[in-house]
Each structure stands twice: as structure tokens, then as C-alpha cells.
Design an enzyme around this catalytic site. Structure first.
Site, PDB file in Angstrom:
ATOM      1  N   ASP A  29      -0.631  -4.408  -3.707  1.00 35.68           N
ATOM      2  CA  ASP A  29      -1.649  -3.358  -3.889  1.00 35.68           C
ATOM      3  C   ASP A  29      -1.044  -1.960  -3.743  1.00 35.68           C
ATOM      4  O   ASP A  29      -1.640  -1.069  -3.134  1.00 35.68           O
ATOM      5  CB  ASP A  29      -2.770  -3.524  -2.855  1.00 35.68           C
ATOM      6  CG  ASP A  29      -3.429  -4.894  -2.914  1.00 35.68           C
ATOM      7  OD1 ASP A  29      -3.427  -5.505  -3.997  1.00 35.68           O
ATOM      8  OD2 ASP A  29      -3.911  -5.358  -1.878  1.00 35.68           O
ATOM      9  N   ASP A  46       0.823  -1.218   0.000  1.00 31.61           N
ATOM     10  CA  ASP A  46       0.000   0.000   0.000  1.00 31.61           C
ATOM     11  C   ASP A  46       0.858   1.269   0.000  1.00 31.61           C
ATOM     12  O   ASP A  46       0.632   2.207   0.773  1.00 31.61           O
ATOM     13  CB  ASP A  46      -0.952   0.016   1.196  1.00 31.61           C
ATOM     14  CG  ASP A  46      -2.034  -1.050   1.102  1.00 31.61           C
ATOM     15  OD1 ASP A  46      -1.865  -1.974   0.281  1.00 31.61           O
ATOM     16  OD2 ASP A  46      -3.025  -0.966   1.821  1.00 31.61           O
TER      17      ASP A  46
END
Length: 684
Positions: A539, A512
Site C-alpha cells: 500500500d 505505506d
């Protein structure tokens, strides 16, 4: 965000692509601030100007000013009309016309096809309007007999095709073959597929002055003929992060180089092979130039001449040649030398496009307020957050927070009520200035009010509209290996606003890394990221904002335990909005082959109303990318959302299949950068 998601049922997608008109992007790489020109309506048409501004009548100095070959100096198109252009068609129309023109480029013009070089005719001035004139993906060609041409105040950039020392794509910024009387002045030339400037095949009476040349393998070549006829002056140019031909001068009759700054920036991937090179039978005079960190700063062939006067060498290695008898430049033209010690500062501030050139208005744009941050106390503030705190609420004009080189260990938040803020590293490289912290989603807040959560873990949060981050590094250095007991999402940079520019930045993290949101689900949030580096593993480019990652490098990292596995993108795009577009970039890293997905579909909390979208186009994919590059998430099938590729290359690319959707040419025409930005032109 967590890798685990509750399963939920999902409806089939029913969305229509929004067709947008192509918009020209103002360059994100410049360091000036001000208004950009409108692109539609009456302003879109070429306009003739009755009054000729002073810059349009300026003539060249150096060898371009010398009468020869029937031409009395170099003054370009000053005897013709002044026209303003904002499209490729109009630029080409006037540049290739037989009559003289002063052509003002007042927008970013994208070359089509990439690598296109407009064949300029004689008696032309092509000039950028302030800092808004941009030529992207191509340049200019001056053929045999073309003369009296001025190219000034433009940014010409980004025809690079992903291959260093490219032998297949001769895409130069400015190339001339047997042309004469040419003045190249105050341009920013960078990141082209071959050379930035090529003065070839007996071209002569050329002056190259006050340009910034950077980010290229071959900066500046002169020669390609056995004849010894070329007369050239090269002065006050800043040449940095270039490998060779800085310049290489082959069989020039007279080459006068003075007050140039050659800089090999430490810590970058580009290393100089050599600096100024006098080849063949060149006679070179080299005066009051400054060489910093350059390998082989001055070289000459045994048949060539280099006469050195007053040059400075700092941290250089290798050859530093001189010898022979050259010529006296003052027997051809007059000139004044600046002090060598002043050259670096003078050129860092003075090269490249000027706001005073190419403009017809006498009204100056309002200067941005600048707040200076320095750890050593030499600025107004010692921390970035202190400078942010000093920005008045609801400010109506841009405020630049200039952060001097150093490492700033702090959490920085730009609140929603402080728009028009630019946080900009003041160093010569984006690596010089770093903002770093190590919070993670599962860490307890010091006040005992709970954990940070994913957005709250961000090192830098930009929550205000029309804000920018430039020329620095933002890192989250949370140590996952030591803290496997907590949620380890650790954001480096968070945006949650509209019209955000991230230019020339490095964003470092693991899971992230880069969160791109909006102020609320029903609010727009457009983000334009250019010329940047983004690293991560899980991600690490994610959120619901409308995002363009343009001409950047995405680096895949191994996970905390040394394994290779992850996802580049995790969009959570609202229905009927654009998601994440990765355009003309590169995705690679030191990870195992076939170990990374390009993305997966994030439905926060099982939200069935979102319609995640990632498009990756004209991007180089390394072997790390899986042959089936998209993945389901939280019980939602990615095939019910919007994931596609278009003309990607590299070992990780692949052909169309049910598991690898590819856009048609018609679909791709509606999924370009301008379509994503939806009427917003990012300002410089």
C-alpha cells in the site's frame, strides 16, 4: 495503514466522470520560481506584439554568425511579427509558415502524437517565454535548405519510450538535415527517445550555446555524411547524465568547442561511454572545457584532428586524445574564453531557460526568499525544521528552503499556516540531499502520549497549500525485521494539503511509503508528482488525495522477511473525486514474477461513502504484476469501485477482462493528467 480491515457491506457505485478541458502543465523540472501564464480566455489566443523586445533582435555568435550560402548571419524571425502561442496547433501554424515570425511559447505544449517533430521553415525565432515555454514528447525538425532559425529558452523533454539506446523511435529534441545558419541557445533538453540534438547531412553554420543537455543516451550527434562541410561552434553547454555523443562530431570541416562542462554524475544509472569525439576527417579545436568523472573524455579517429588548449580533467578515465593540426577559430569570428576553473559554477547557474528571455513585460517577478540549510554551519540553519520554523505564519509569497548536500536525520513538518514553501536539495543530484528518520505507526512517542499512528510516522509532512519538494531524497528507514511486535506502517512523505508538487524526488520506504491525504475529507487535495522514484511494498502509494504520478519510476521491494508480495496503491478516494493516476511511468523491481497487485480499495474504518480510484495508463509493467492485478480490501469488492488500465505495456500488462478493466479511448480522453488536476496548473 494496517493490512487487516473489518468487513463491511458496500453500495454499488453511482458516479459520473468529470469531463475536464486539457490543460498544459508548466514544467516541474525547472528551478526557477514565478507566475505561469493563464491558459484560457483572451490569453489563449496568439497575440501580435507591436513593440519588439531586445532579445527578439539578438543574433547568433560563432559559426552561425558567419556569412555563407547567401545568408548573412543568423537572426531568426526578427523581421516578422511577434506572436505568442499556447497550443500545438498555433505553434505548428506559425513555425511552418513561409513568412518570418518570432514565436513566443508561453505554456507547456504536449506533442500529439508523441515523437512529433514540427517541420520548421526558414526565418523563425522560436523562444520560450521566461521559464514557462515547454515542449513535451517531441521537438523540431529543420529540413533541407531551411536556414536562419533560432531556437531559444525552451525546455524540450520526455519523448523517452522506455527503451535505452532506442532504435525504433527517432524522437529528437532538435534535428536538422542539410539546414544552415541555426542558433540553439539557452535550452533545457532532456529525456528524449533518441538524440537531444542531431546536426546531420551537411548542415552547417550552426552555433549551440548555453544549453543544458541531460538524462539521455545520445546527447548530441554531428555528421552522417562523407562530405566535410559542416562548420559548428559549441560553447558553454552543460552536458550531464548522458552516455554517448557528447558530442560525436563526424566529418566536420571546422568544429570549435569551448567552455563546455561535461559531467558524469557519480551514483546514477547513466554512465558515460565517451565525451567529445572527433571522427572521420573532423578538425576540432577544444578549449577551456571542464570534464568531471567522464570515461574516455576526448577521443579521435586516426584520420581526425583534435587540438586541445586549457582543458581540465577531474576524475576522468580512459582515452584523452589529441593530435594533428586544426584551424584558428578567430580567423572566422571573435570570441572570449572564460577561465576553465570557473566553468562548472558558471554553467550550473547560467545554462537553460532564462526569465529575461522571451518575455515582453519589463516588470520582474518578485524573487523568492531563500533560506539556506547546511549541516556544517555554512548556511543560515543546520536543520531543515529550523528553516521551516523561521518561515513567518501566513506568508503570502514563496519561500525556498535550499538544503545543501548531506544526510539530515530529523522529522520535518511544514504546518498548514505556512503555505508557498519549497524544500529543495541544492546538490546536482536528488541523491545528494537526504532527509531520513525511522518512526513507525506502532512506536511510542517519547512524551508517553501514545503511538505515532500512520500519518504521525512520516519523516516529512507537508501540510500547507501550494508547497513543493524538489531534487532530494526522503526516506523512512524503520527496521521492520527488528520490530515485528508493533504496527509497522512507516511513512516517508505525507502530504495533507492542496496544490502540492513533488518533482525530481526519491521517496524510500517499505509499507505505506507515500501517504497523500487532504486537510479534511471535504477539502480538496491535489498532488502532482513528476520525474521521481517511489519505492515500497505494501500500500505504498495511498490516501484520499487526487494524485498524478507522471513520468516516474515505481520500484517494488521485497518484504522484511525476503518474500515478494504487496500492493502498489491503496486509494481511499471520496465519491465524485479523482483518485490516483499513474501516467507514462514504469513499475518494476527485483521481486518475484506475479507477486504484486496494482492496488486495492481502502475504505477507512469501513467507510461506505468513499469510492476508491486508481487508473494506470501508458505505463510499463514488469512481470512482477499479477495477471489479476486488483484486490479486495476489508470486505469491499474492488469491482464496486474505480480501477482501470489503459494501453499499458510490458510483461505485466494484459488484455481486457472482467478481472482487468481497460478504458476505451473515449473514457481515456476524460482521464488524462489535466482532468485529474481540475483547473490547477502546477507552477515551476
Amino acid at each position: 495503514m494496517s493490512e487487516n480491515r473489518n468487513k463491511a457491506r458496500h453500495r454499488k457505485r453511482k458516479t459520473a466522470l468529470v469531463v475536464g478541458l486539457p490543460l498544459a502543465l508548466t514544467a516541474a523540472g525547472t528551478m526557477a520560481y514565478g507566475a505561469v501564464f493563464g491558459l484560457f480566455g483572451e490569453d489563449a489566443q496568439p497575440k501580435a506584439s507591436a513593440a519588439v523586445p531586445a532579445w527578439a533582435t539578438q543574433a547568433a555568435d560563432g559559426f552561425a554568425s558567419v556569412d555563407a550560402l547567401g545568408q548573412k548571419g543568423t537572426y531568426g524571425g526578427r523581421d516578422g511579427k511577434t506572436v505568442t502561442v499556447k497550443t500545438l496547433a498555433d505553434l505548428e501554424k506559425y513555425a511552418t509558415a513561409t513568412e518570418p515570425y518570432v514565436i513566443v511559447v508561453a505554456a507547456t505544449i504536449n506533442m500529439d502524437p508523441v515523437g512529433k517533430e514540427i517541420k520548421v521553415k526558414s526565418d523563425k525565432t522560436i523562444v520560450g517565454s521566461g521559464t514557462s515555454g515547454q515542449i513535451v514528447g517531441g521537438g523540431f525538425f529543420l529540413g533541407s535548405g531551411v536556414h536562419n532559425v533560432i531556437i531559444r529558452n525552451l525546455t524540450i523533454r520526455d519523448s523517452y519510450q522506455g527503451t535505452w539506446n532506442d532504435k525504433e523511435h527517432d524522437f529528437d529534441a532538435i534535428q536538422m538535415d542539410n539546414a544552415h545558419h541555426v542558433w540553439i541557445d539557452h535550452n533545457d533538453l532532456r529525456h528524449m527517445a533518441d538524440g537531444l540534438i542531431d546536426v546531420r547531412k551537411d548542415s552547417t553554420n550552426v552555433t549551440v550555446s548555453w544549453n543544458k543537455l541531460s538524462q539521455d543516451n545520445k546527447a548530441f550527434g554531428i555528421g552522417w555524411t562523407e562530405n566535410v562541410v559542416t562548420d559548428i561552434t559549441i560553447h558553454h553547454n552543460w552536458i550531464r547524465e548522458t552516455e554517448q555523443r557528447n558530442p560525436s562530431t563526424d566529418n566536420a570541416a571546422h568544429a570549435h568547442l569551448y567552455n563546455n562542462f561535461l559531467e558524469d554524475v557519480a551514483g546514477t544509472d547513466i554512465k558515460s561511454s565517451y565525451g567529445n569525439y572527433s571522427r572521420g576527417r573532423t578538425k576540432m579545436v577544444l578549449e577551456n572545457s571542464y570534464f568531471q568523472g567522464v570515461n574516455n573524455p576526448v577521443m579521435k579517429d586516426s584520420t581526425a584532428t583534435v587540438v586541445q588548449k586549457g582543458n581540465t580533467f577531474v576524475g576522468t578515465t580512459g582515452r584523452n586524445d589529441s593530435g594533428g593540426t586544426a584551424f584558428d577559430p578567430k580567423s572566422y569570428y571573435s570570441y572570449t574564453l572564460d577561465k576553465t576553473a570557473d566553468v562548472p559554477a558558471l554553467l550550473k547557474s547560467g545554462t537553460g531557460p532564462r526569465s529575461s528571455i522571451g518575455t515582453t513585460s519589463t516588470t520582474k517577478a518578485a524573487a523568492a526568499t531563500t533560506l539556506v540549510v547546511a549541516k556544517d554551519g555554512s548556511g543560515q540553519y543546520k536543520t531543515v525544521q529550523a528553516a521551516v520554523d523561521a518561515v513567518p505564519a501566513n506568508n503570502s509569497s514563496r519561500i525556498v528552503i535550499s538544503v545543501k548536500p548531506g544526510t539530515y536525520r530529523e522529522v520535518v513538518k511544514v504546518p498548514a499556516n505556512k503555505p508557498h514553501v519549497t524544500i529543495q536539495g541544492a546538490g546536482s543530484s536528488r541523491k545528494d540531499t537526504t532527509i531520513v528518520y525511522g518512526n513507525a505507526a506502532g512506536m511510542q512517542k517519547p512524551d508517553g502520549s501514545g503511538t505515532y499512528g500512520t500519518p504521525g510516522s512520516a519523516t516529512l509532512s507537508v501540510q500547507s497549500d501550494d508547497s513543493q519538494v524538489r531534487n532530494l531524497t526522503v526516506t523512512n528507514d524503520f527496521d521492520e525485521a527488528k520490530h515485528q511486535d508493533i504496527a509497522n506502517q512507516a511513512v516517508a512523505l505525507l502530504t495533507s494539503a492542496d496544490k502540492i508538487v513533488l518533482d525530481g524526488v526519491i521517496v524510500n520506504g517499505d509499507q505505506d511509503t507515500l501517504e497523500l491525504e487532504t486537510a479534511a475529507k471535504d477539502k480538496p487535495g491535489r498532488v502532482y508528482i513528476a520525474n521521481s522514484y517511489i519505492t515500497g511494498n505494501v500500500d505504498f502509494i495511498f490516501g484520499r488525495a487526487t494524485v498524478v504520478v507522471d513520468k516516474s519510476v515505481i520500484t517494488l521491494k521485497k518484504r522484511w522477511n525476503g518474500t515478494s508480495a504487496g500492493y502498489v496503491t491503496a486509494p481511499s478516494t471520496p465519491a465524485n473525486r479523482k483518485g490516483i493516476l499513474i501516467n507514462k511511468s514504469a513499475i518494476n523491481g527485483d521481486v518475484s514474477a506475479g507477486s504484486f497487485f496494482l492496488g486495492r480499495n481502502w475504505h477507512p474504518g469501513g467507510d461506505t461513502t468513499v469510492d476508491p480510484q486508481t487508473t494506470i495508463r501508458e505505463t510499463t509493467l514488469s512481470a512482477a504484476i499479477k495477471s489479476t492485478p486488483w484486490s479486495d480490501m476489508g470486505g469491499f469488492s474492488w469491482k464496486d469501485d474505480r480501477f482501470a488500465e489503459y494501453k499499458n505495456t510490458g510483461a505485466g500488462s494484459g488484455g481486457a477482462s472482467g478481472n482487468r478493466p481497460q478504458l476505451t479511448d473515449a473514457q481515456a480522453a476524460d482521464q488524462e493528467v489535466a482532468d485529474w488536476l481540475g483547473g490547477w496548473t502546477p507552477g515551476a
